[in-house]
Scaffold this motif. Structure first.
Motif, PDB file in Angstrom:
ATOM      1  N   LEU A   1       0.843  -1.193   0.000  1.00 49.44           N
ATOM      2  CA  LEU A   1       0.000   0.000   0.000  1.00 49.44           C
ATOM      3  C   LEU A   1       0.880   1.245   0.000  1.00 49.44           C
ATOM      4  O   LEU A   1       1.982   1.229   0.523  1.00 49.44           O
ATOM      5  N   GLY A   2       0.366   2.316  -0.579  1.00 49.93           N
ATOM      6  CA  GLY A   2       1.185   3.530  -0.699  1.00 49.93           C
ATOM      7  C   GLY A   2       2.294   3.351  -1.707  1.00 49.93           C
ATOM      8  O   GLY A   2       3.395   3.900  -1.540  1.00 49.93           O
ATOM      9  N   ALA A   3       2.012   2.623  -2.763  1.00 47.55           N
ATOM     10  CA  ALA A   3       3.062   2.195  -3.697  1.00 47.55           C
ATOM     11  C   ALA A   3       3.610   3.325  -4.559  1.00 47.55           C
ATOM     12  O   ALA A   3       4.656   3.148  -5.205  1.00 47.55           O
ATOM     13  N   ARG A   4       2.965   4.491  -4.576  1.00 48.82           N
ATOM     14  CA  ARG A   4       3.432   5.591  -5.417  1.00 48.82           C
ATOM     15  C   ARG A   4       4.262   6.602  -4.653  1.00 48.82           C
ATOM     16  O   ARG A   4       4.784   7.543  -5.249  1.00 48.82           O
ATOM     17  N   GLY A   5       4.419   6.422  -3.353  1.00 51.07           N
ATOM     18  CA  GLY A   5       5.216   7.340  -2.560  1.00 51.07           C
ATOM     19  C   GLY A   5       6.694   7.004  -2.598  1.00 51.07           C
ATOM     20  O   GLY A   5       7.122   6.025  -3.230  1.00 51.07           O
ATOM     21  N   GLN A   6       7.473   7.797  -1.907  1.00 50.59           N
ATOM     22  CA  GLN A   6       8.929   7.627  -1.896  1.00 50.59           C
ATOM     23  C   GLN A   6       9.331   6.240  -1.413  1.00 50.59           C
ATOM     24  O   GLN A   6      10.095   5.524  -2.077  1.00 50.59           O
ATOM     25  N   LEU A   7       8.817   5.831  -0.268  1.00 50.35           N
ATOM     26  CA  LEU A   7       9.151   4.517   0.275  1.00 50.35           C
ATOM     27  C   LEU A   7       8.471   3.406  -0.507  1.00 50.35           C
ATOM     28  O   LEU A   7       9.074   2.357  -0.764  1.00 50.35           O
ATOM     29  N   GLY A   8       7.230   3.628  -0.898  1.00 51.97           N
ATOM     30  CA  GLY A   8       6.506   2.610  -1.650  1.00 51.97           C
ATOM     31  C   GLY A   8       7.190   2.248  -2.956  1.00 51.97           C
ATOM     32  O   GLY A   8       7.294   1.069  -3.325  1.00 51.97           O
ATOM     33  N   ARG A   9       7.685   3.238  -3.658  1.00 48.14           N
ATOM     34  CA  ARG A   9       8.389   2.978  -4.920  1.00 48.14           C
ATOM     35  C   ARG A   9       9.669   2.177  -4.670  1.00 48.14           C
ATOM     36  O   ARG A   9      10.012   1.278  -5.447  1.00 48.14           O
ATOM     37  N   ALA A  10      10.381   2.528  -3.595  1.00 46.06           N
ATOM     38  CA  ALA A  10      11.609   1.807  -3.278  1.00 46.06           C
ATOM     39  C   ALA A  10      11.314   0.357  -2.915  1.00 46.06           C
ATOM     40  O   ALA A  10      12.038  -0.566  -3.325  1.00 46.06           O
ATOM     41  N   LEU A  11      10.249   0.135  -2.163  1.00 44.89           N
ATOM     42  CA  LEU A  11       9.860  -1.228  -1.810  1.00 44.89           C
ATOM     43  C   LEU A  11       9.465  -2.024  -3.052  1.00 44.89           C
ATOM     44  O   LEU A  11       9.875  -3.186  -3.211  1.00 44.89           O
ATOM     45  N   PHE A  12       8.692  -1.419  -3.934  1.00 45.95           N
ATOM     46  CA  PHE A  12       8.258  -2.124  -5.139  1.00 45.95           C
ATOM     47  C   PHE A  12       9.452  -2.467  -6.028  1.00 45.95           C
ATOM     48  O   PHE A  12       9.542  -3.582  -6.565  1.00 45.95           O
ATOM     49  N   SER A  13      10.373  -1.533  -6.180  1.00 46.22           N
ATOM     50  CA  SER A  13      11.566  -1.789  -6.987  1.00 46.22           C
ATOM     51  C   SER A  13      12.376  -2.952  -6.419  1.00 46.22           C
ATOM     52  O   SER A  13      12.817  -3.844  -7.156  1.00 46.22           O
ATOM     53  N   ALA A  14      12.562  -2.957  -5.097  1.00 44.96           N
ATOM     54  CA  ALA A  14      13.334  -4.035  -4.465  1.00 44.96           C
ATOM     55  C   ALA A  14      12.605  -5.363  -4.565  1.00 44.96           C
ATOM     56  O   ALA A  14      13.235  -6.422  -4.772  1.00 44.96           O
ATOM     57  N   LEU A  15      11.297  -5.359  -4.435  1.00 42.88           N
ATOM     58  CA  LEU A  15      10.513  -6.592  -4.572  1.00 42.88           C
ATOM     59  C   LEU A  15      10.652  -7.181  -5.975  1.00 42.88           C
ATOM     60  O   LEU A  15      10.865  -8.384  -6.140  1.00 42.88           O
ATOM     61  N   CYS A  16      10.531  -6.333  -6.976  1.00 42.24           N
ATOM     62  CA  CYS A  16      10.632  -6.806  -8.361  1.00 42.24           C
ATOM     63  C   CYS A  16      12.031  -7.324  -8.670  1.00 42.24           C
ATOM     64  O   CYS A  16      12.198  -8.323  -9.374  1.00 42.24           O
ATOM     65  N   ARG A  17      13.034  -6.659  -8.130  1.00 41.28           N
ATOM     66  CA  ARG A  17      14.430  -7.023  -8.425  1.00 41.28           C
ATOM     67  C   ARG A  17      14.867  -8.282  -7.692  1.00 41.28           C
ATOM     68  O   ARG A  17      15.488  -9.170  -8.280  1.00 41.28           O
ATOM     69  N   ASP A  18      14.533  -8.377  -6.407  1.00 39.68           N
ATOM     70  CA  ASP A  18      15.108  -9.416  -5.568  1.00 39.68           C
ATOM     71  C   ASP A  18      14.175 -10.576  -5.256  1.00 39.68           C
ATOM     72  O   ASP A  18      14.642 -11.642  -4.844  1.00 39.68           O
ATOM     73  N   TYR A  19      12.871 -10.387  -5.450  1.00 38.66           N
ATOM     74  CA  TYR A  19      11.918 -11.427  -5.064  1.00 38.66           C
ATOM     75  C   TYR A  19      10.881 -11.670  -6.167  1.00 38.66           C
ATOM     76  O   TYR A  19       9.673 -11.583  -5.934  1.00 38.66           O
ATOM     77  N   PRO A  20      11.342 -11.997  -7.379  1.00 35.78           N
ATOM     78  CA  PRO A  20      10.394 -12.194  -8.481  1.00 35.78           C
ATOM     79  C   PRO A  20       9.458 -13.382  -8.270  1.00 35.78           C
ATOM     80  O   PRO A  20       8.425 -13.485  -8.939  1.00 35.78           O
ATOM     81  N   HIS A  21       9.797 -14.285  -7.348  1.00 36.30           N
ATOM     82  CA  HIS A  21       8.967 -15.455  -7.074  1.00 36.30           C
ATOM     83  C   HIS A  21       7.804 -15.134  -6.146  1.00 36.30           C
ATOM     84  O   HIS A  21       6.907 -15.958  -5.978  1.00 36.30           O
ATOM     85  N   TRP A  22       7.796 -13.942  -5.523  1.00 36.78           N
ATOM     86  CA  TRP A  22       6.673 -13.554  -4.687  1.00 36.78           C
ATOM     87  C   TRP A  22       5.576 -12.937  -5.555  1.00 36.78           C
ATOM     88  O   TRP A  22       5.846 -12.285  -6.568  1.00 36.78           O
ATOM     89  N   GLN A  23       4.348 -13.128  -5.148  1.00 37.96           N
ATOM     90  CA  GLN A  23       3.211 -12.542  -5.854  1.00 37.96           C
ATOM     91  C   GLN A  23       2.925 -11.169  -5.243  1.00 37.96           C
ATOM     92  O   GLN A  23       2.416 -11.077  -4.137  1.00 37.96           O
ATOM     93  N   VAL A  24       3.271 -10.131  -5.973  1.00 43.03           N
ATOM     94  CA  VAL A  24       3.204  -8.768  -5.428  1.00 43.03           C
ATOM     95  C   VAL A  24       2.103  -7.969  -6.116  1.00 43.03           C
ATOM     96  O   VAL A  24       2.038  -7.912  -7.346  1.00 43.03           O
ATOM     97  N   THR A  25       1.257  -7.346  -5.309  1.00 41.30           N
ATOM     98  CA  THR A  25       0.283  -6.376  -5.800  1.00 41.30           C
ATOM     99  C   THR A  25       0.619  -5.036  -5.166  1.00 41.30           C
ATOM    100  O   THR A  25       0.699  -4.926  -3.932  1.00 41.30           O
TER     101      THR A  25
END
Length: 296
Positions: free
Chosen positions: A6-30
């Motif tokens: 949640l809050g995926a468009r904010g400063q921290l949210g964007r950083a979390l989403f980027s790290a999730l996509c880069r390091d944890y592609p096997h997780w199902q992320v929304t």
């Protein structure tokens, strides 16, 4: 593992989403921004939880306008406390892990020792009080949680101190920066990566959950941070020449919200429990500036 960010468009949210996509592609992320899920709208929040059935909820949403919060306390309260209360209740009911972020501003800034998790909070401003209330309601309603207090966030999207300093320095403007507030600047991508390293451990061993402090090692003032930014930027060629930076006391830079003078955080518990080495703030700053040279 199903992750709802949640809050995926904010400063921290964007950083979390980027790290999730880069390091944890096997997780199902929304990843949902405010337009897709305003956490202050109970219907929208519960609807998102029903649709996505997350195992882990990463709450990157927050009201962070520290000075504006003094004039809009109801808004800060609604986002940082009341919405978080519903989120905590729903996470508990669904057996989901709730990961939430808080701030050094829950402390009054007295003394000079680093604050540890057991120290009694006493916020000086509306923002800090609303964030503390959010922490407290999570701890009361949602046993399976990870709350991370951090400090002086920079990097990524949006407007923040480091970006402002570099912009003004690039324009050749002399600077005046507060020199009596102490803490550790925290690079947002490092924060996101570190929390995500801890996440699987908390999922497997819920007793590792709870409240933690996390920021880089070492300490500096805002003036020290600004000086280091300018010096390193000149060395890397991001700035053509240095600019004078005058140290001033907080009293000479009046703001609507009082800031704590001591924002040092003791992060040994996070490092010990999760086996994560914490680098110096200068190292992370240099890496971030180097990434700016590369267009990162």
């Amino acid at each position: 593992m199903r992750i709802l960010l949640l809050g995926a468009r904010g400063q921290l949210g964007r950083a979390l989403f980027s790290a999730l996509c880069r390091d944890y592609p096997h997780w199902q992320v929304t990843a949902l921004g405010r337009a897709a899920c305003d956490i202050t709208d109970p219907g929208a929040l519960i609807g998102a939880l029903n649709r996505h059935q997350p195992d882990v909820i990463l709450n990157g949403a927050a009201y962070t306008a520290v000075d504006l919060a003094e004039a809009k306390p109801e808004l800060a309260e609604r986002i940082n406390h009341q919405a978080v209360a519903l989120l905590a209740w729903e996470a508990s009911a669904r057996g989901a892990l709730l990961v939430h972020f808080s701030t050094d501003y829950v402390f009054d800034g007295s003394g000079s020792d680093p604050w540890c998790e057991a120290d009694a909070p006493s916020p000086l401003n509306v923002y800090g009080a609303s964030k503390l209330a959010g922490e407290q309601v999570i701890r009361a309603l949602c046993p399976h949680h990870l709350i991370v207090r951090t400090s002086w966030l920079y990097g990524g999207e949006g407007s923040y101190f480091a970006r402002t300093i570099l912009r003004r320095a690039n324009e050749g403007q002399p600077l005046e920066v507060v020199a009596d507030q102490w803490g550790a600047p925290t690079q947002v991508d490092w924060l996101a990566t570190s929390v995500l390293l801890a996440l699987p451990q908390v999922v497997k061993a819920p007793d590792k959950g709870g409240l933690y402090h996390l920021c880089p090692a070492g300490e500096t003032s805002w003036h020290g941070f600004a000086s280091a930014l300018v010096e390193e930027s000149c060395r890397l060629g991001l700035l053509a020449r240095p600019v004078p930076i005058k140290p001033i006391p907080s009293a000479n830079w009046p703001q609507a919200a009082r800031r704590p003078l001591n924002s040092r955080l003791d992060c040994r518990r996070f490092a010990t429990v999760f086996g994560i080495q914490i680098p110096a703030w200068e190292v992370l700053m240099s890496r971030w500036l180097a990434s700016q040279c590369e267009g990162g």
